[in-house]
Design a protein around this motif. Structure first.
Motif, PDB file in Angstrom:
ATOM      1  N   PHE A  23       0.819  -1.207   0.000  1.00 29.96           N
ATOM      2  CA  PHE A  23       0.000   0.000   0.000  1.00 29.96           C
ATOM      3  C   PHE A  23       0.859   1.266   0.000  1.00 29.96           C
ATOM      4  O   PHE A  23       0.470   2.278  -0.585  1.00 29.96           O
ATOM      5  N   ASP A  24       2.048   1.207   0.599  1.00 28.10           N
ATOM      6  CA  ASP A  24       2.985   2.331   0.501  1.00 28.10           C
ATOM      7  C   ASP A  24       3.409   2.543  -0.951  1.00 28.10           C
ATOM      8  O   ASP A  24       3.497   3.671  -1.428  1.00 28.10           O
ATOM      9  N   ARG A  25       3.663   1.443  -1.656  1.00 28.59           N
ATOM     10  CA  ARG A  25       4.063   1.542  -3.070  1.00 28.59           C
ATOM     11  C   ARG A  25       2.919   2.092  -3.926  1.00 28.59           C
ATOM     12  O   ARG A  25       3.154   2.832  -4.879  1.00 28.59           O
ATOM     13  N   ILE A  26       1.697   1.735  -3.587  1.00 31.53           N
ATOM     14  CA  ILE A  26       0.546   2.311  -4.297  1.00 31.53           C
ATOM     15  C   ILE A  26       0.509   3.819  -4.056  1.00 31.53           C
ATOM     16  O   ILE A  26       0.371   4.607  -4.991  1.00 31.53           O
ATOM     17  N   ALA A  27       0.645   4.222  -2.800  1.00 30.59           N
ATOM     18  CA  ALA A  27       0.588   5.648  -2.454  1.00 30.59           C
ATOM     19  C   ALA A  27       1.696   6.440  -3.161  1.00 30.59           C
ATOM     20  O   ALA A  27       1.489   7.581  -3.562  1.00 30.59           O
ATOM     21  N   GLU A  28       2.859   5.816  -3.343  1.00 34.73           N
ATOM     22  CA  GLU A  28       3.990   6.475  -3.998  1.00 34.73           C
ATOM     23  C   GLU A  28       3.862   6.476  -5.519  1.00 34.73           C
ATOM     24  O   GLU A  28       4.673   7.082  -6.202  1.00 34.73           O
ATOM     25  N   GLY A  29       2.865   5.774  -6.046  1.00 38.96           N
ATOM     26  CA  GLY A  29       2.689   5.710  -7.495  1.00 38.96           C
ATOM     27  C   GLY A  29       3.535   4.655  -8.177  1.00 38.96           C
ATOM     28  O   GLY A  29       3.616   4.617  -9.404  1.00 38.96           O
ATOM     29  N   LYS A  30       4.162   3.780  -7.412  1.00 37.25           N
ATOM     30  CA  LYS A  30       4.994   2.714  -7.987  1.00 37.25           C
ATOM     31  C   LYS A  30       4.157   1.531  -8.448  1.00 37.25           C
ATOM     32  O   LYS A  30       4.593   0.739  -9.266  1.00 37.25           O
ATOM     33  N   ILE A  31       2.967   1.398  -7.880  1.00 36.62           N
ATOM     34  CA  ILE A  31       1.994   0.378  -8.284  1.00 36.62           C
ATOM     35  C   ILE A  31       0.688   1.109  -8.542  1.00 36.62           C
ATOM     36  O   ILE A  31       0.289   1.963  -7.743  1.00 36.62           O
ATOM     37  N   ASN A  32       0.030   0.762  -9.637  1.00 37.14           N
ATOM     38  CA  ASN A  32      -1.260   1.375  -9.960  1.00 37.14           C
ATOM     39  C   ASN A  32      -2.339   0.305 -10.007  1.00 37.14           C
ATOM     40  O   ASN A  32      -2.430  -0.422 -10.993  1.00 37.14           O
ATOM     41  N   PRO A  33      -3.149   0.201  -8.955  1.00 34.74           N
ATOM     42  CA  PRO A  33      -4.266  -0.744  -9.033  1.00 34.74           C
ATOM     43  C   PRO A  33      -5.290  -0.237 -10.033  1.00 34.74           C
ATOM     44  O   PRO A  33      -5.219   0.919 -10.474  1.00 34.74           O
ATOM     45  N   GLU A  34      -6.229  -1.090 -10.375  1.00 31.38           N
ATOM     46  CA  GLU A  34      -7.235  -0.691 -11.356  1.00 31.38           C
ATOM     47  C   GLU A  34      -8.085   0.459 -10.838  1.00 31.38           C
ATOM     48  O   GLU A  34      -8.407   0.530  -9.661  1.00 31.38           O
ATOM     49  N   SER A  35      -8.395   1.376 -11.744  1.00 28.96           N
ATOM     50  CA  SER A  35      -9.279   2.484 -11.404  1.00 28.96           C
ATOM     51  C   SER A  35     -10.716   1.999 -11.407  1.00 28.96           C
ATOM     52  O   SER A  35     -11.061   1.037 -12.098  1.00 28.96           O
ATOM     53  N   TYR A  36     -11.561   2.683 -10.669  1.00 32.78           N
ATOM     54  CA  TYR A  36     -12.981   2.355 -10.652  1.00 32.78           C
ATOM     55  C   TYR A  36     -13.558   2.574 -12.047  1.00 32.78           C
ATOM     56  O   TYR A  36     -13.290   3.569 -12.699  1.00 32.78           O
ATOM     57  N   GLY A  37     -14.342   1.629 -12.502  1.00 35.96           N
ATOM     58  CA  GLY A  37     -15.003   1.745 -13.792  1.00 35.96           C
ATOM     59  C   GLY A  37     -14.164   1.298 -14.968  1.00 35.96           C
ATOM     60  O   GLY A  37     -14.636   1.298 -16.094  1.00 35.96           O
ATOM     61  N   ALA A  38     -12.914   0.910 -14.731  1.00 32.45           N
ATOM     62  CA  ALA A  38     -12.070   0.427 -15.827  1.00 32.45           C
ATOM     63  C   ALA A  38     -12.525  -0.958 -16.240  1.00 32.45           C
ATOM     64  O   ALA A  38     -12.971  -1.758 -15.418  1.00 32.45           O
ATOM     65  N   SER A  39     -12.413  -1.247 -17.526  1.00 26.10           N
ATOM     66  CA  SER A  39     -12.782  -2.584 -17.996  1.00 26.10           C
ATOM     67  C   SER A  39     -11.720  -3.578 -17.558  1.00 26.10           C
ATOM     68  O   SER A  39     -10.604  -3.201 -17.195  1.00 26.10           O
ATOM     69  N   ASP A  40     -12.049  -4.850 -17.621  1.00 24.58           N
ATOM     70  CA  ASP A  40     -11.105  -5.887 -17.208  1.00 24.58           C
ATOM     71  C   ASP A  40      -9.864  -5.911 -18.090  1.00 24.58           C
ATOM     72  O   ASP A  40      -8.816  -6.381 -17.680  1.00 24.58           O
ATOM     73  N   THR A  41      -9.972  -5.412 -19.320  1.00 27.21           N
ATOM     74  CA  THR A  41      -8.829  -5.432 -20.234  1.00 27.21           C
ATOM     75  C   THR A  41      -8.059  -4.119 -20.224  1.00 27.21           C
ATOM     76  O   THR A  41      -7.049  -3.997 -20.888  1.00 27.21           O
ATOM     77  N   ALA A  42      -8.521  -3.128 -19.467  1.00 30.30           N
ATOM     78  CA  ALA A  42      -7.844  -1.828 -19.426  1.00 30.30           C
ATOM     79  C   ALA A  42      -6.539  -1.935 -18.657  1.00 30.30           C
ATOM     80  O   ALA A  42      -6.397  -2.751 -17.754  1.00 30.30           O
ATOM     81  N   GLN A  43      -5.587  -1.102 -19.034  1.00 31.78           N
ATOM     82  CA  GLN A  43      -4.347  -1.037 -18.282  1.00 31.78           C
ATOM     83  C   GLN A  43      -4.637  -0.359 -16.956  1.00 31.78           C
ATOM     84  O   GLN A  43      -5.485   0.530 -16.890  1.00 31.78           O
ATOM     85  N   SER A  44      -3.939  -0.767 -15.909  1.00 32.83           N
ATOM     86  CA  SER A  44      -4.188  -0.151 -14.612  1.00 32.83           C
ATOM     87  C   SER A  44      -3.532   1.212 -14.564  1.00 32.83           C
ATOM     88  O   SER A  44      -2.567   1.498 -15.253  1.00 32.83           O
ATOM     89  N   GLY A  45      -4.067   2.056 -13.732  1.00 30.43           N
ATOM     90  CA  GLY A  45      -3.514   3.391 -13.559  1.00 30.43           C
ATOM     91  C   GLY A  45      -3.921   4.311 -14.680  1.00 30.43           C
ATOM     92  O   GLY A  45      -4.872   4.079 -15.404  1.00 30.43           O
ATOM     93  N   GLY A  46      -3.181   5.362 -14.834  1.00 33.44           N
ATOM     94  CA  GLY A  46      -3.471   6.344 -15.866  1.00 33.44           C
ATOM     95  C   GLY A  46      -4.182   7.538 -15.273  1.00 33.44           C
ATOM     96  O   GLY A  46      -4.696   7.494 -14.165  1.00 33.44           O
ATOM     97  N   PRO A  47      -4.199   8.636 -16.006  1.00 30.77           N
ATOM     98  CA  PRO A  47      -4.816   9.834 -15.454  1.00 30.77           C
ATOM     99  C   PRO A  47      -6.319   9.678 -15.287  1.00 30.77           C
ATOM    100  O   PRO A  47      -6.972   9.008 -16.075  1.00 30.77           O
ATOM    101  N   ALA A  48      -6.825  10.303 -14.273  1.00 33.96           N
ATOM    102  CA  ALA A  48      -8.255  10.249 -13.997  1.00 33.96           C
ATOM    103  C   ALA A  48      -8.972  11.466 -14.578  1.00 33.96           C
ATOM    104  O   ALA A  48     -10.148  11.634 -14.382  1.00 33.96           O
TER     105      ALA A  48
END
Length: 144
Positions: A102-127
């Motif tokens: 969760f620290d790595r997520i907060a630092e932006g080193k890991i990007n979990p899936e955004s809400y509403g993203a399709s299953d085939t979408a890349q994780s992260g990205g600008p909101a």
């Protein structure tokens, strides 16, 4: 994976038979699981919010499906401390790994899936979307 909330069944399923037995024998004035799960989900959502590239679900206490296992590792440790069951080294390591994750997520080193993203979408990205301006049009409009 879709966003979802953690459930009592999720948490109980992560307990060993000994841990589950110790929990069920404990007399509680108030059930500690709902506030514990809410606190855990808020912790995960705060990490996602700090990331800046993860669109949060509008559903309170929902988290990315990819974070559920680590969130439960985090919550189980707290539950065992509350019920007075000795916490083994494996549980401590799982809790430490969850916090690091969760620290790595907060630092932006890991990007979990955004809400509403399709299953085939890349994780992260600008909101947010950026708007392109055309300077020649702006200059023309200034003279109006």
């Amino acid at each position: 994976m879709a966003w979802r909330t953690l459930t009592r069944d999720d948490l109980i399923a992560k307990l060993s038979e000994t841990e589950s037995s110790a929990f069920s024998k404990k007399a509680w004035a108030l059930d500690p699981i709902p506030p514990l799960l809410a606190m855990t989900c808020d912790y995960v959502r705060d990490a996602c919010r700090s990331n800046g590239n993860v669109r949060l679900s509008p559903v309170e206490h929902s988290i990315p499906g990819g974070c559920v296992t680590k969130a439960l590792d985090y919550a189980v440790f707290d539950l065992l401390k509350r019920i007075g069951v000795p916490v083994g080294k494996d549980r401590e390591k799982a809790r430490d790994r969850a916090e690091e994750y969760f620290d790595r997520i907060a630092e932006g080193k890991i990007n979990p899936e955004s809400y509403g993203a399709s299953d085939t979408a890349q994780s992260g990205g600008p909101a947010v979307s950026l708007v392109t301006t055309y300077p020649d049009r702006v200059a023309h409009m200034e003279g109006l």
